[in-house]
Design a protein around this motif. Sequence first.
Motif, PDB file in Angstrom:
ATOM      1  N   GLN A 555      40.939  32.662  23.932  1.00 19.68           N
ATOM      2  CA  GLN A 555      42.398  32.558  24.003  1.00 19.68           C
ATOM      3  C   GLN A 555      42.956  33.360  25.183  1.00 19.68           C
ATOM      4  OE1 GLN A 555      43.946  30.730  21.608  1.00 19.68           O
ATOM      5  NE2 GLN A 555      46.087  31.037  22.163  1.00 19.68           N
ATOM      6  N   LEU A 556      42.327  34.485  25.460  1.00 17.73           N
ATOM      7  CA  LEU A 556      42.771  35.338  26.568  1.00 17.73           C
ATOM      8  C   LEU A 556      41.559  35.641  27.444  1.00 17.73           C
ATOM      9  CD1 LEU A 556      44.846  37.087  28.053  1.00 17.73           C
ATOM     10  CD2 LEU A 556      44.325  38.942  26.448  1.00 17.73           C
ATOM     11  N   LEU A 557      41.614  35.135  28.668  1.00 16.54           N
ATOM     12  CA  LEU A 557      40.554  35.386  29.639  1.00 16.54           C
ATOM     13  C   LEU A 557      41.046  36.448  30.620  1.00 16.54           C
ATOM     14  CD1 LEU A 557      37.789  34.646  30.907  1.00 16.54           C
ATOM     15  CD2 LEU A 557      39.012  32.915  32.261  1.00 16.54           C
ATOM     16  N   ILE A 558      40.351  37.580  30.653  1.00 17.19           N
ATOM     17  CA  ILE A 558      40.721  38.671  31.555  1.00 17.19           C
ATOM     18  C   ILE A 558      39.775  38.630  32.762  1.00 17.19           C
ATOM     19  CG2 ILE A 558      40.999  41.160  31.819  1.00 17.19           C
ATOM     20  CD1 ILE A 558      41.299  41.284  28.744  1.00 17.19           C
ATOM     21  N   VAL A 559      40.352  38.554  33.947  1.00 14.31           N
ATOM     22  CA  VAL A 559      39.558  38.518  35.175  1.00 14.31           C
ATOM     23  C   VAL A 559      39.975  39.695  36.039  1.00 14.31           C
ATOM     24  CG1 VAL A 559      38.869  37.171  37.187  1.00 14.31           C
ATOM     25  CG2 VAL A 559      39.444  35.999  35.051  1.00 14.31           C
ATOM     26  N   ARG A 560      38.999  40.502  36.462  1.00 14.94           N
ATOM     27  CA  ARG A 560      39.281  41.689  37.265  1.00 14.94           C
ATOM     28  C   ARG A 560      38.796  41.482  38.696  1.00 14.94           C
ATOM     29  NH1 ARG A 560      35.927  45.440  35.457  1.00 14.94           N
ATOM     30  NH2 ARG A 560      34.926  44.199  33.845  1.00 14.94           N
ATOM     31  N   SER A 561      39.673  41.733  39.657  1.00 15.93           N
ATOM     32  CA  SER A 561      39.343  41.580  41.076  1.00 15.93           C
ATOM     33  C   SER A 561      39.488  42.920  41.782  1.00 15.93           C
ATOM     34  CB  SER A 561      40.273  40.545  41.727  1.00 15.93           C
ATOM     35  OG  SER A 561      40.242  40.642  43.132  1.00 15.93           O
ATOM     36  N   VAL A 562      38.433  43.337  42.453  1.00 14.47           N
ATOM     37  CA  VAL A 562      38.463  44.598  43.207  1.00 14.47           C
ATOM     38  C   VAL A 562      38.137  44.377  44.682  1.00 14.47           C
ATOM     39  CG1 VAL A 562      37.887  45.986  41.181  1.00 14.47           C
ATOM     40  CG2 VAL A 562      36.050  45.103  42.640  1.00 14.47           C
ATOM     41  N   GLY A 563      37.987  43.121  45.099  1.00 16.39           N
ATOM     42  CA  GLY A 563      37.535  42.833  46.452  1.00 16.39           C
ATOM     43  C   GLY A 563      38.454  43.325  47.547  1.00 16.39           C
ATOM     44  N   ILE A 564      39.759  43.208  47.339  1.00 11.69           N
ATOM     45  CA  ILE A 564      40.710  43.624  48.378  1.00 11.69           C
ATOM     46  C   ILE A 564      40.640  45.130  48.585  1.00 11.69           C
ATOM     47  CG2 ILE A 564      43.155  43.759  48.992  1.00 11.69           C
ATOM     48  CD1 ILE A 564      43.554  41.123  47.471  1.00 11.69           C
ATOM     49  N   ASP A 565      40.696  45.874  47.498  1.00 12.45           N
ATOM     50  CA  ASP A 565      40.674  47.332  47.603  1.00 12.45           C
ATOM     51  C   ASP A 565      39.337  47.835  48.142  1.00 12.45           C
ATOM     52  OD1 ASP A 565      42.199  49.789  47.113  1.00 12.45           O
ATOM     53  OD2 ASP A 565      40.633  50.243  45.655  1.00 12.45           O
ATOM     54  N   THR A 566      38.249  47.212  47.709  1.00  9.97           N
ATOM     55  CA  THR A 566      36.932  47.609  48.197  1.00  9.97           C
ATOM     56  C   THR A 566      36.819  47.397  49.697  1.00  9.97           C
ATOM     57  OG1 THR A 566      35.916  47.078  46.061  1.00  9.97           O
ATOM     58  CG2 THR A 566      34.455  47.203  47.983  1.00  9.97           C
ATOM     59  N   ALA A 567      37.319  46.253  50.173  1.00  6.79           N
ATOM     60  CA  ALA A 567      37.268  45.962  51.604  1.00  6.79           C
ATOM     61  C   ALA A 567      38.089  46.969  52.394  1.00  6.79           C
ATOM     62  CB  ALA A 567      37.775  44.540  51.870  1.00  6.79           C
ATOM     63  N   GLY A 568      39.272  47.324  51.883  1.00 12.88           N
ATOM     64  CA  GLY A 568      40.114  48.285  52.579  1.00 12.88           C
ATOM     65  C   GLY A 568      39.525  49.679  52.578  1.00 12.88           C
TER      66      GLY A 568
END
Length: 818
Positions: A555-568
């Motif tokens: 019912q609730l899919l949680i997706v975590r993105s860290v690519g932008i911060d990691t690249a910076g």
Amino acid sequence: MDIQGYILDHWLAKMKPESPVLTIYDKDGIYYDLLPLAKEKGIKVIDTTKGLLNARLSASRFWCNELSLNKDSRMIIYRKRSMPTNNRDWVEEPFMSFFKSGQVFPYGPQDGYENICRTFLPAKQKELDQLFEQGSSSFNMINALLDGAAYPELEHLTSGKSFAEMTVGLLSQTQCADMKWLKEWKVFATAQYPGLDSNGVNLKDVQLKLWAYLLFSEFVFDLPEALPDNLTSVAMAPEQMKEKIYLICDKLRNQINLRETYVRMANKIAEQLNLQEVFAKSKHLGYRVTFCFENSVEYDRFISYLKEGKQDDATVLCKKNLSDVWCQEDLEVATFWKLAEHTLTLLACIHQGIKSDGTLKELVDWYAESGCMADYAFRRYHTDLLGAINMPKQVKELTGIVNTRYHEFTERAVKIYQRSITQLKDFPVLKNQGCLQKVYPALEEGKKVVFVMVDAFRFEMGKKFSEQIERSYRERVEFSPRISYLPSVTRFCMANHLDDIVLVEKSGKLQPSIGVDAIITPEDRVDYLRNKTGVEIQDVRLEDWNASVVSDSTQLLIVRSVGIDTAGENDKLNGLAAMEREMIRLARLIEDCKRLKFDMAVIVADHGFMLQPAFRVSDQIQKPAGNDIVLEESRILAGNLNDSPDTLSFTPAQFGAKISAMKLVYAKDYTVFRRGEVYYHEGLSLQENIVPIITVKLQEEKQRQHYRVSLTYKDKTEGTVYMHRPIIDVNTAFSDLFADDVNIRITVVGDDGSSIGRPEGKFYNDVTELVDIPADAAKIRQPISIDDDYNGHTITVTAFDAETNATLSVLRLNFESE
């Protein structure tokens, strides 16, 4: 070929993509009989002699619909009256608005009927003198001076009737075993191109001489300085043929099937004549860019305009070159003008100024509406700069201008923002709480929700992302600005999305909690949501995304993105390309979740970021003295701290926050407490604090529309590509008269089936990686960029349906790289 066709070519030369309308004022009706010929050429003709009201309405409709969508469309407005000569006359002219945004005929001495006739027949000046003295200058009398000349073989070879059609048609030929047309060509060339050596043993010999004659003539006519003595012996047209030469050269550059040939021949001629060395010190070579080496002078002019504050002139110059054949065919040229375009976007934003006299909410609204475009332009400039392979030397100076102007602008803006930030508690609408505001209400309605938590998703990135996916989810995307939780540290901001938090001291550090629950790690956040919502939850990282592992009962899919911060954090400026790729991953995620039948996607960020091009010694300040420090980041400290001239101090209550610390002490402007920091997000600035909250309704209620797509190259389904940036025609047919725009995916593969290129240009969405086709476009011209290091023998271009991945069309072409 006759005078009528020549005049029509003259009109066509005036109508360009940026000025596609020609208003003809013809009091004596000289040109009225040419209107049917114009219609045969596919030009929309508005004949105002048949009624002004209907004519005005027809012109307006064609302008708003066809002309605005198709850059190849053209319109003639015929007025059997004199051109207005004063303001009163223009007020009474119902077609004045078209004149102001198009071209007019006649305009200037070159448009006079007698002058046109003289350029049509340059070898018949005495006979023309006699005709005009006698007043016998009808089309028939002019054509009679052709001595009965007819060119049946030449017309058959070129499929042309007018001089322009026959010239361009001749240069379009790739082979010809039968040379019966050569005798006619000599007669034609003698009459139309004085000084041209019309002899030749074969087709290529004739073509090379004609190419050299045309291109060198155009170059000299456009040259603002005297021609060097060593070039005066080169064959060229007489001065009175300037407009005629311009017409032909424009046609050669604009005709898709001749672009590659044009580039090859222009480079060959420039090398043979040693033009680059001869004009190495020139500062201005005219308006037209006939040869590739002239681009270097264009770069210098653009930079000079910027330095002199002539932004309008710089914009005109950039726009002209972006549509030029060299920008389409030469990667180095394309790189510079793409960077120039970003520069102009930045300067336009700066020119609009900063909203400095209102509330914090008004400042945020200004930034969200227009101010963030400076950040977008700066980021895109450096992204494209880092990705460039070939760069002209002028890019270094252009980069200096961009960095300086951006620094000045953001320094002014950050001071205003830091003065306004204590108003934060007065504007609860700016609170950044995605679950409270979007996710929980949707779950209560029984919807399946994708909750995407993106680390360092700066507002300008979110805005552009929303605009890009809006093309696929029309009227189903909402985005608005928020101010991140302060201090803008990831563990605080992400926890605050779930509910109101309190920051408490644990083991000497501030940590977020909701009620009695410590919400510090991603796992803590998932556990809290599972207990809070009571629905089935799955949690994944975007870098590990695999649609096949998502359960139907989730019912609730949680997706975590860290690519932008990691690249910076890791790569600074070099990480900009990786940030772009993360947005592409987000777009793919949204598409996958749509197919998985989720109802809504909610995309949130913890904070934004600021990225400087370089660290300066003056950027570092001393930390203020104090004790009981429970938070220590590059731009903020929390604890019992002294005030200092280089910092700003706030109590948690001033932000309306519950924090177990006496003071929050921020570095002023863009200064930092740590040496070498150029990427940061914990401070007080619009770039670090303003973030987007985006919602996308994934499911569409209306039925799927039906359409067909076919790919062609130069209007054929086979052929050979000689350049790395060919243009493919995407031909479409819709079954529904009121169809919506459609999206397709285009791939480009080489001999072994691996990817060797990609689409680009205005129809290509580089976030969704789809080509957006307007519903009313029967054909779009889609540029394809082939990798410079590809040396295979074939390319295969395939169009797929964006939703079903069904194959729509396949185009297989030979490839020969020079």
